[in-house]
Design a protein around this motif. Structure first.
Motif, mmCIF file in Angstrom:
data_model
loop_
_atom_site.group_PDB
_atom_site.id
_atom_site.type_symbol
_atom_site.label_atom_id
_atom_site.label_comp_id
_atom_site.label_asym_id
_atom_site.label_seq_id
_atom_site.Cartn_x
_atom_site.Cartn_y
_atom_site.Cartn_z
ATOM 1 N N LEU A 16 -0.328 -24.532 26.509
ATOM 2 C CA LEU A 16 0.730 -25.527 26.316
ATOM 3 C C LEU A 16 0.149 -26.941 26.340
ATOM 4 N N GLY A 17 -0.760 -27.184 27.275
ATOM 5 C CA GLY A 17 -1.302 -28.529 27.432
ATOM 6 C C GLY A 17 -2.421 -28.885 26.486
ATOM 7 N N ALA A 18 -3.114 -27.889 25.935
ATOM 8 C CA ALA A 18 -4.290 -28.161 25.092
ATOM 9 C C ALA A 18 -4.039 -27.940 23.611
ATOM 10 N N THR A 19 -2.836 -27.508 23.244
ATOM 11 C CA THR A 19 -2.536 -27.284 21.822
ATOM 12 C C THR A 19 -1.304 -28.032 21.338
ATOM 13 N N GLY A 20 -0.445 -28.463 22.259
ATOM 14 C CA GLY A 20 0.804 -29.107 21.847
ATOM 15 C C GLY A 20 1.815 -28.121 21.301
ATOM 16 N N ARG B 211 4.907 -25.624 20.967
ATOM 17 C CA ARG B 211 6.215 -25.419 21.568
ATOM 18 C C ARG B 211 6.204 -24.049 22.237
ATOM 19 N N VAL B 212 7.074 -23.856 23.227
ATOM 20 C CA VAL B 212 7.074 -22.580 23.929
ATOM 21 C C VAL B 212 7.430 -21.428 22.982
ATOM 22 N N SER B 213 8.281 -21.711 21.990
ATOM 23 C CA SER B 213 8.644 -20.676 21.009
ATOM 24 C C SER B 213 7.449 -20.297 20.139
ATOM 25 N N GLU B 214 6.490 -21.213 20.006
ATOM 26 C CA GLU B 214 5.267 -20.944 19.244
ATOM 27 C C GLU B 214 4.214 -20.266 20.123
ATOM 28 N N LEU B 215 4.172 -20.663 21.382
ATOM 29 C CA LEU B 215 3.210 -20.096 22.318
ATOM 30 C C LEU B 215 3.325 -18.576 22.389
ATOM 31 N N VAL B 216 4.554 -18.077 22.455
ATOM 32 C CA VAL B 216 4.747 -16.633 22.636
ATOM 33 C C VAL B 216 4.360 -15.831 21.397
ATOM 34 N N GLN B 217 4.044 -16.512 20.293
ATOM 35 C CA GLN B 217 3.640 -15.821 19.073
ATOM 36 C C GLN B 217 2.123 -15.690 18.931
ATOM 37 N N ILE B 218 1.388 -16.262 19.875
ATOM 38 C CA ILE B 218 -0.073 -16.219 19.804
ATOM 39 C C ILE B 218 -0.582 -14.788 20.002
ATOM 40 N N LYS B 219 -1.504 -14.374 19.132
ATOM 41 C CA LYS B 219 -2.102 -13.037 19.208
ATOM 42 C C LYS B 219 -3.609 -13.157 19.429
ATOM 43 N N PHE C 113 4.438 -30.232 28.875
ATOM 44 C CA PHE C 113 3.023 -30.078 28.535
ATOM 45 C C PHE C 113 2.753 -30.515 27.093
ATOM 46 N N ARG C 114 3.742 -30.411 26.239
ATOM 47 C CA ARG C 114 3.625 -30.927 24.869
ATOM 48 C C ARG C 114 3.524 -32.450 24.904
ATOM 49 N N HIS C 115 4.308 -33.065 25.775
ATOM 50 C CA HIS C 115 4.204 -34.514 25.972
ATOM 51 C C HIS C 115 2.814 -34.874 26.493
ATOM 52 N N ARG C 116 2.332 -34.104 27.468
ATOM 53 C CA ARG C 116 1.022 -34.386 28.053
ATOM 54 C C ARG C 116 -0.076 -34.274 27.004
ATOM 55 N N TYR C 117 -0.003 -33.256 26.148
ATOM 56 C CA TYR C 117 -0.968 -33.092 25.059
ATOM 57 C C TYR C 117 -0.998 -34.347 24.189
ATOM 58 N N ASN D 170 -6.814 -42.510 19.033
ATOM 59 C CA ASN D 170 -5.563 -43.223 18.769
ATOM 60 C C ASN D 170 -5.192 -43.185 17.284
ATOM 61 N N ASP D 171 -4.783 -42.012 16.816
ATOM 62 C CA ASP D 171 -4.346 -41.835 15.430
ATOM 63 C C ASP D 171 -2.995 -41.134 15.458
ATOM 64 N N ILE D 172 -1.935 -41.922 15.457
ATOM 65 C CA ILE D 172 -0.598 -41.355 15.604
ATOM 66 C C ILE D 172 -0.178 -40.556 14.380
ATOM 67 N N SER D 173 -0.713 -40.901 13.209
ATOM 68 C CA SER D 173 -0.398 -40.155 11.989
ATOM 69 C C SER D 173 -0.943 -38.726 12.070
ATOM 70 N N LEU D 174 -2.188 -38.597 12.530
ATOM 71 C CA LEU D 174 -2.785 -37.277 12.707
ATOM 72 C C LEU D 174 -2.020 -36.491 13.767
ATOM 73 N N LEU D 175 -1.651 -37.165 14.857
ATOM 74 C CA LEU D 175 -0.914 -36.491 15.921
ATOM 75 C C LEU D 175 0.419 -35.944 15.402
ATOM 76 N N ALA D 176 1.097 -36.724 14.558
ATOM 77 C CA ALA D 176 2.373 -36.273 13.986
ATOM 78 C C ALA D 176 2.174 -34.976 13.196
ATOM 79 N N ASP D 177 1.078 -34.906 12.433
ATOM 80 C CA ASP D 177 0.780 -33.682 11.669
ATOM 81 C C ASP D 177 0.488 -32.509 12.599
ATOM 82 N N LEU D 178 -0.302 -32.763 13.635
ATOM 83 C CA LEU D 178 -0.676 -31.697 14.558
ATOM 84 C C LEU D 178 0.527 -31.142 15.311
ATOM 85 N N MET D 179 1.494 -32.005 15.594
ATOM 86 C CA MET D 179 2.655 -31.578 16.362
ATOM 87 C C MET D 179 3.792 -31.060 15.486
#
Length: 307
Positions: free
Chosen positions: A160-164, A166-174, A256-260, A269-278
């Protein structure tokens, strides 16, 4: 739909129509990749509208806004307004939107002009962002879980803290995703959200999966081997907060998404890249992470103001 026929027994025709329209609306936005929680918020807004209005008109929407202002806080009003605007937009394009759903276009009349949008309420945004887990507490939680060999929840917190995610996405990790270092999520509308996993995290996780003899399948599962529910994760995080003496109000999945985001911007400090990642559609959504908490603001003042 399970229980649909039973739910429709002894129900008048008008109510049946309204329920079917809400189900159509739900299917449209799930098909566009919206989360269940987002759609639930949209539906609550539309359902509240139909409690006092029969048709979607400019006059009815404006009256609805006045009703909300009497009952709700500005933030809630804006959430309901956004939901209704999305509903009106869907009604305007119902023929196109319904092509990928199992429901026919709704019967709801919509006489709202194409250029009309119910305006949001202007409210003063807090100049600080609180109730987000601090960097210190995040590290404290990880250390505690690692020391106690509670590796399942250690990795929940780490991902949660190192990928950003969402919890609904976390549970899909294989396990297969760990091997390639990322996970692609596809919506019915063709939109792709890619979540990257840091190399060091993948190495840690791979070692743990190897110990478990796991080479495929969902990583975060319950006792029955099914993906753990987001609600189950939220509840356990509160338990962990108390165990490690961290303020419970700061320990929840989205924190933890906020913390990421805050950690990312402090390092790169690239908010445009962060928007894409999130996975944000608008960079304006990401700007909230530029806001400091009141404690962080106080620390800056204590360090800077020496005169």
């Amino acid at each position: 739909m399970k229980g649909w026929d039973e739910a429709m027994k002894n129900t008048d025709e008008k109510t049946i129509s309204a329920v079917q329209e809400l189900e159509w609306f739900r299917e449209v936005f799930l098909g566009k990749g919206a989360s269940e929680n987002t759609v639930r918020v949209y539906l609550a807004s539309v359902r509240r509208f139909y409690e006092s209005h029969e048709e979607v008109t400019v006059e009815a929407l404006q009256a609805y806004k006045k009703e909300l202002l009497k009952e709700c806080r500005p933030s809630t009003v804006n959430t309901r307004i956004y939901g209704m605007n999305q509903y009106v937009k869907a009604l305007r394009h119902c023929r196109k939107e319904c092509q990928e759903t199992v429901f026919d276009p709704p019967n709801a009349a919509c006489t709202v002009p194409a250029d009309f949008k119910l305006p949001a309420v202007k409210s003063q945004q807090k100049p600080f962002l609180n109730n987000v887990i601090s960097k210190r507490d995040y590290e404290k939680l990880k250390r505690g879980l690692r020391k106690d060999q509670d590796l399942f929840w250690y990795f929940v917190v780490r991902f949660l803290g190192a990928t950003g995610a969402r919890v609904s996405e976390l549970v899909q990790i294989k396990a297969e995703h760990i091997a390639v270092g990322c996970m692609d999520l596809y919506s019915k509308g063709g939109k792709i959200r890619r979540i990257y996993f840091p190399e060091t995290l993948c190495e840690e996780m791979a070692a743990w999966l190897n110990q478990r003899g796991m080479v495929s399948g969902y990583v975060f599962t319950n006792r029955r081997g099914k993906p753990i529910s987001p609600r189950g994760i939220s509840a356990q995080l509160k338990v962990l907060a108390k165990r490690y003496r961290i303020r419970p109000e700061t320990v929840y999945p989205h924190s933890f998404r906020h913390r990421y985001a805050k950690n990312f911007l402090s390092r790169f400090n690239d908010i445009s890249l962060l928007a894409d990642l999130m996975g944000h559609d608008s960079i304006e959504t990401t700007r909230v992470y530029l806001t400091r908490s009141s404690q962080e603001q106080q620390a800056v003042i204590d360090r800077v103001v020496t005169w």
